[in-house]
Design a protein around this motif. Structure first.
Motif, PDB file in Angstrom:
ATOM      1  N   THR A 141      67.464  43.781 148.825  1.00 24.19           N
ATOM      2  CA  THR A 141      66.551  44.318 147.818  1.00 24.19           C
ATOM      3  C   THR A 141      66.138  45.753 148.082  1.00 24.19           C
ATOM      4  OG1 THR A 141      64.575  43.598 149.039  1.00 24.19           O
ATOM      5  CG2 THR A 141      65.575  42.012 147.508  1.00 24.19           C
ATOM      6  N   GLY A 142      66.355  46.229 149.299  1.00 27.72           N
ATOM      7  CA  GLY A 142      65.896  47.561 149.661  1.00 27.72           C
ATOM      8  C   GLY A 142      64.432  47.608 150.045  1.00 27.72           C
ATOM      9  N   LYS A 143      63.750  46.469 150.018  1.00 24.71           N
ATOM     10  CA  LYS A 143      62.345  46.396 150.389  1.00 24.71           C
ATOM     11  C   LYS A 143      62.208  46.030 151.871  1.00 24.71           C
ATOM     12  CE  LYS A 143      60.973  46.883 146.058  1.00 24.71           C
ATOM     13  NZ  LYS A 143      60.217  48.088 145.581  1.00 24.71           N
ATOM     14  N   THR A 144      61.176  46.586 152.498  1.00 28.72           N
ATOM     15  CA  THR A 144      60.914  46.270 153.905  1.00 28.72           C
ATOM     16  C   THR A 144      59.503  45.711 154.051  1.00 28.72           C
ATOM     17  OG1 THR A 144      60.149  48.523 154.368  1.00 28.72           O
ATOM     18  CG2 THR A 144      62.480  48.045 154.763  1.00 28.72           C
ATOM     19  N   VAL A 145      59.371  44.710 154.908  1.00 27.45           N
ATOM     20  CA  VAL A 145      58.089  44.040 155.117  1.00 27.45           C
ATOM     21  C   VAL A 145      57.799  43.988 156.612  1.00 27.45           C
ATOM     22  CG1 VAL A 145      56.732  41.951 154.735  1.00 27.45           C
ATOM     23  CG2 VAL A 145      58.473  42.624 153.066  1.00 27.45           C
ATOM     24  N   ALA A 146      56.561  44.310 156.984  1.00 29.72           N
ATOM     25  CA  ALA A 146      56.112  44.166 158.364  1.00 29.72           C
ATOM     26  C   ALA A 146      55.427  42.819 158.514  1.00 29.72           C
ATOM     27  CB  ALA A 146      55.146  45.282 158.729  1.00 29.72           C
ATOM     28  N   VAL A 147      55.869  42.052 159.477  1.00 28.64           N
ATOM     29  CA  VAL A 147      55.224  40.777 159.807  1.00 28.64           C
ATOM     30  C   VAL A 147      54.650  40.920 161.212  1.00 28.64           C
ATOM     31  CG1 VAL A 147      55.568  38.321 160.231  1.00 28.64           C
ATOM     32  CG2 VAL A 147      56.741  39.437 158.321  1.00 28.64           C
ATOM     33  N   VAL A 148      53.354  40.789 161.327  1.00 25.54           N
ATOM     34  CA  VAL A 148      52.678  40.980 162.612  1.00 25.54           C
ATOM     35  C   VAL A 148      52.309  39.621 163.183  1.00 25.54           C
ATOM     36  CG1 VAL A 148      50.824  42.167 163.817  1.00 25.54           C
ATOM     37  CG2 VAL A 148      51.743  43.137 161.697  1.00 25.54           C
ATOM     38  N   GLY A 149      52.946  39.271 164.273  1.00 21.52           N
ATOM     39  CA  GLY A 149      52.728  37.969 164.897  1.00 21.52           C
ATOM     40  C   GLY A 149      53.954  37.100 164.751  1.00 21.52           C
ATOM     41  N   ALA A 150      54.624  36.813 165.873  1.00 21.81           N
ATOM     42  CA  ALA A 150      55.851  36.018 165.834  1.00 21.81           C
ATOM     43  C   ALA A 150      55.592  34.577 166.224  1.00 21.81           C
ATOM     44  CB  ALA A 150      56.915  36.635 166.745  1.00 21.81           C
ATOM     45  N   MET A 163      65.681  35.607 153.731  1.00 23.58           N
ATOM     46  CA  MET A 163      66.512  34.859 152.790  1.00 23.58           C
ATOM     47  C   MET A 163      66.510  35.509 151.405  1.00 23.58           C
ATOM     48  SD  MET A 163      65.797  30.816 153.504  1.00 23.58           S
ATOM     49  CE  MET A 163      66.575  30.380 151.949  1.00 23.58           C
ATOM     50  N   PHE A 164      65.376  36.062 151.034  1.00 23.45           N
ATOM     51  CA  PHE A 164      65.259  36.704 149.725  1.00 23.45           C
ATOM     52  C   PHE A 164      65.926  38.074 149.677  1.00 23.45           C
ATOM     53  CE2 PHE A 164      61.176  34.132 148.943  1.00 23.45           C
ATOM     54  CZ  PHE A 164      61.853  33.188 148.197  1.00 23.45           C
ATOM     55  N   GLY A 165      66.413  38.559 150.821  1.00 24.35           N
ATOM     56  CA  GLY A 165      67.114  39.842 150.845  1.00 24.35           C
ATOM     57  C   GLY A 165      66.281  41.017 151.302  1.00 24.35           C
ATOM     58  N   HIS A 166      65.046  40.746 151.704  1.00 23.40           N
ATOM     59  CA  HIS A 166      64.211  41.831 152.209  1.00 23.40           C
ATOM     60  C   HIS A 166      64.510  42.071 153.689  1.00 23.40           C
ATOM     61  CE1 HIS A 166      62.150  41.271 148.465  1.00 23.40           C
ATOM     62  NE2 HIS A 166      61.692  40.073 148.814  1.00 23.40           N
ATOM     63  N   ASP A 230      56.605  48.071 152.507  1.00 24.75           N
ATOM     64  CA  ASP A 230      56.276  47.672 151.140  1.00 24.75           C
ATOM     65  C   ASP A 230      55.245  46.553 151.089  1.00 24.75           C
ATOM     66  OD1 ASP A 230      58.173  49.360 149.586  1.00 24.75           O
ATOM     67  OD2 ASP A 230      59.648  48.273 150.791  1.00 24.75           O
ATOM     68  N   ALA A 231      55.139  45.782 152.168  1.00 21.10           N
ATOM     69  CA  ALA A 231      54.146  44.713 152.270  1.00 21.10           C
ATOM     70  C   ALA A 231      53.924  44.402 153.742  1.00 21.10           C
ATOM     71  CB  ALA A 231      54.596  43.463 151.523  1.00 21.10           C
ATOM     72  N   VAL A 232      52.792  43.776 154.025  1.00 19.83           N
ATOM     73  CA  VAL A 232      52.440  43.411 155.400  1.00 19.83           C
ATOM     74  C   VAL A 232      51.947  41.969 155.403  1.00 19.83           C
ATOM     75  CG1 VAL A 232      50.967  43.899 157.386  1.00 19.83           C
ATOM     76  CG2 VAL A 232      51.760  45.785 155.930  1.00 19.83           C
ATOM     77  N   PHE A 233      52.411  41.206 156.371  1.00 20.48           N
ATOM     78  CA  PHE A 233      51.908  39.849 156.586  1.00 20.48           C
ATOM     79  C   PHE A 233      51.299  39.790 157.973  1.00 20.48           C
ATOM     80  CE2 PHE A 233      52.318  35.565 158.356  1.00 20.48           C
ATOM     81  CZ  PHE A 233      51.642  34.825 157.393  1.00 20.48           C
ATOM     82  N   LEU A 234      50.080  39.274 158.069  1.00 18.76           N
ATOM     83  CA  LEU A 234      49.392  39.124 159.342  1.00 18.76           C
ATOM     84  C   LEU A 234      49.400  37.660 159.772  1.00 18.76           C
ATOM     85  CD1 LEU A 234      46.243  41.372 158.699  1.00 18.76           C
ATOM     86  CD2 LEU A 234      48.389  42.015 159.821  1.00 18.76           C
ATOM     87  N   GLY A 235      50.052  37.394 160.866  1.00 14.33           N
ATOM     88  CA  GLY A 235      50.054  36.060 161.469  1.00 14.33           C
ATOM     89  C   GLY A 235      49.675  36.200 162.928  1.00 14.33           C
ATOM     90  N   ILE A 236      48.539  36.846 163.172  1.00 18.15           N
ATOM     91  CA  ILE A 236      48.171  37.285 164.515  1.00 18.15           C
ATOM     92  C   ILE A 236      47.468  36.218 165.343  1.00 18.15           C
ATOM     93  CG2 ILE A 236      48.091  39.723 163.922  1.00 18.15           C
ATOM     94  CD1 ILE A 236      45.090  39.479 163.493  1.00 18.15           C
ATOM     95  N   GLY A 237      47.230  35.075 164.766  1.00 17.30           N
ATOM     96  CA  GLY A 237      46.608  34.002 165.532  1.00 17.30           C
ATOM     97  C   GLY A 237      45.190  34.330 165.951  1.00 17.30           C
ATOM     98  N   LEU A 238      44.734  33.639 166.978  1.00 15.67           N
ATOM     99  CA  LEU A 238      43.385  33.825 167.512  1.00 15.67           C
ATOM    100  C   LEU A 238      43.511  34.233 168.970  1.00 15.67           C
ATOM    101  CD1 LEU A 238      41.698  30.662 165.965  1.00 15.67           C
ATOM    102  CD2 LEU A 238      41.623  32.999 165.083  1.00 15.67           C
ATOM    103  N   GLY A 239      43.282  35.498 169.233  1.00 18.60           N
ATOM    104  CA  GLY A 239      43.538  36.012 170.575  1.00 18.60           C
ATOM    105  C   GLY A 239      42.399  35.864 171.555  1.00 18.60           C
TER     106      GLY A 239
END
Length: 447
Positions: A141-150, A163-166, A230-239
């Motif tokens: 899609t040409g879109k990039t997303v930052a996901v914080v927290g693995a 899977m969606f192509g990002h 283009d978007a950010v997802f926070l999955g940083i848990g509880l530190g």
């Protein structure tokens, strides 16, 4: 180990290697082919199956069990993984006894549910062992997303976005990905480095770049991520960990249970891990049980878990409570800590009994301890985060936060129940909404 100086009586090597290996073996051994067929044959394949409703990720449980029963376990695995990409780990750590298996019609009729969790593990382990990744990416899609927290939420979100192509950049503060799956659960629930192997398998989808050792607030800021992606997802848990606010809580030997569990999970030699003779665990959740049981398995002579409310209010399931008791852990309820005693290092913990409303009764007692593990809850850490709902990030049903272009899920987000499977569902669903936000009208076709 995360600690100050050890208290007297805390030592390594309490058990020989044979006993250690036996104690830390797989809690629920994998089913063989014949066992799986027998277990699958018990399913009624309900049309309106209550087990599906009880699963936070909405896995079509009767379908995947039927696929096992008809000799197509790889198809069963794809049915599972299409809803829960961490289905292998969830099969190991989910409290199935209070979710899908509790809802099973066999449980209601006979008191013995279909072994859904072990069947799920049978299917997903088989597919992973084959080396096949059953999903592929859509057109880029040409879109990039930052996901914080693995952790579970971030991994599920990153995989679905890929899977969606990002293109996804997956950041994590720790040296290894996996979050609580890697660092925060009992070693006997996830053996043979399964958490790491599952992450490696998940990343086979492509389009996900992993950046470990990168913490939000220290190495990157939310403002920077919003500007670059283009978007950010926070999955940083509880530190953070709640403080034990009683006199003497700073004495040597008073430790955080999450650090003890993390050190144990990362240890190459369990015999080198120091443990006390008399261990007290304060708390009543899964973390408390994991710490208490593993202290016993390392050779602690006396382990006592103390919780301020009654057993029916414990966050640990009845299965977990019974597991602790079966390993020799003493459980005391309706008691709160009021002081830690000792000369520099802990020697005793003083408690006071409470009534159902947590009011002190005036009746006090002490427990000998050379090691104390606090398992009294974790807290969100970080500055310049989106708006909070109480002590967690406020999110909509789709995972949107108060900041435009930022989503959140997992333990850091409000409204969850701090389960791996729930975190996976939240990460997956946020990815769906991110995709719709990025692609607009065309998203419905590809989603």
């Amino acid at each position: 180990m995360h600690s100050k100086a050890f208290a007297p009586g805390v030592m390594a090597g309490r058990l020989d290697p044979v006993d250690l290996a036996a104690g830390f073996g797989d809690l629920h051994p994998a089913l063989g082919d014949h066992e799986a067929m027998v277990a699958a044959d018990r399913c009624y394949f309900c049309h309106d199956a209550p087990c599906i409703t009880a699963c936070p990720t909405d896995i079509d449980i009767p379908l995947f069990i039927r696929q096992i029963a008809t000799g197509t376990p790889d198809a069963a695995a794809k049915t599972i993984l299409s809803q829960n990409i961490l289905g292998g780990m969830c099969a190991r750590v989910c409290p199935t006894e209070t979710l899908c298996e509790q809802a099973c019609v066999r449980e209601a009729a006979e008191g013995k549910p279909v072994e859904i969790g072990r069947l799920q593990r049978y299917a997903t382990d088989g597919l992973m062992a084959s080396g096949v990744h059953p999903f592929s990416r859509a057109a880029l899609t040409g879109k990039t997303v930052a996901v914080v927290g693995a952790g579970p939420a971030g991994l599920a979100c990153a995989h679905r976005l890929a899977m969606f192509g990002h293109d996804v950049v997956l950041f994590d503060a720790r040296p290894k990905p996996g979050g609580l799956n890697e660092y925060g659960i009992a070693a006997y629930k996830s053996t043979d480095e399964f958490a790491a192997r599952e992450v490696d398998w998940l990343l086979q989808i492509g389009g996900i770049r992993l950046e470990t050792g990168t913490a939000l607030g220290r190495d990157i800021t939310l403002q920077e991520l919003r500007a670059e992606y283009d978007a950010v997802f926070l999955g940083i848990g509880l530190g953070g960990v709640n403080a034990l606010k009683v006199p003497g809580a700073d004495k040597d030997g008073v430790l955080d249970a999450v650090d003890f569990i993390s050190d144990l999970r990362q240890a190459s030699d369990l015999g080198a891990l120091p443990v006390g003779r008399d261990v007290v665990v304060i708390g009543g959740g899964m973390t408390a049980v994991d710490a208490a049981v593993q202290a016993r398995l390392l050779g602690a002579a006396n382990v006592t878990m103390v919780y301020r409310r009654g057993r029916d209010r414990m966050n640990a399931s009845r299965f977990e409570q019974d597991l602790a008791a079966s390993k020799g852990v003493r459980i005391i309820t309706n008691a709160s800590p009021i002081a830690v005693h000792g000369n520099g290092a802990v020697r005793e913990v003083e408690f006071e009994y409470t009534d159902d409303g947590l009011a002190p009764t005036g009746e006090r007692f002490r427990i000998a301890a050379d090691q104390v593990f606090k398992a009294i809850g974790q807290v969100l850490e970080g500055d310049a985060l989106p708006e909070l709902d109480g002590r967690k990030i406020a999110v909509s049903a789709e995972g949107r936060t108060s900041v435009v272009g930022v989503w959140a899920g997992g333990d850091c987000a409000a409204g969850g129940d701090d389960l791996t499977v729930t975190a996976v569902a939240q990460g997956r669903d946020a990815a769906m909404n991110i995709h719709i936000a990025l692609m607009g009208a065309t998203a419905a076709v590809t989603a």
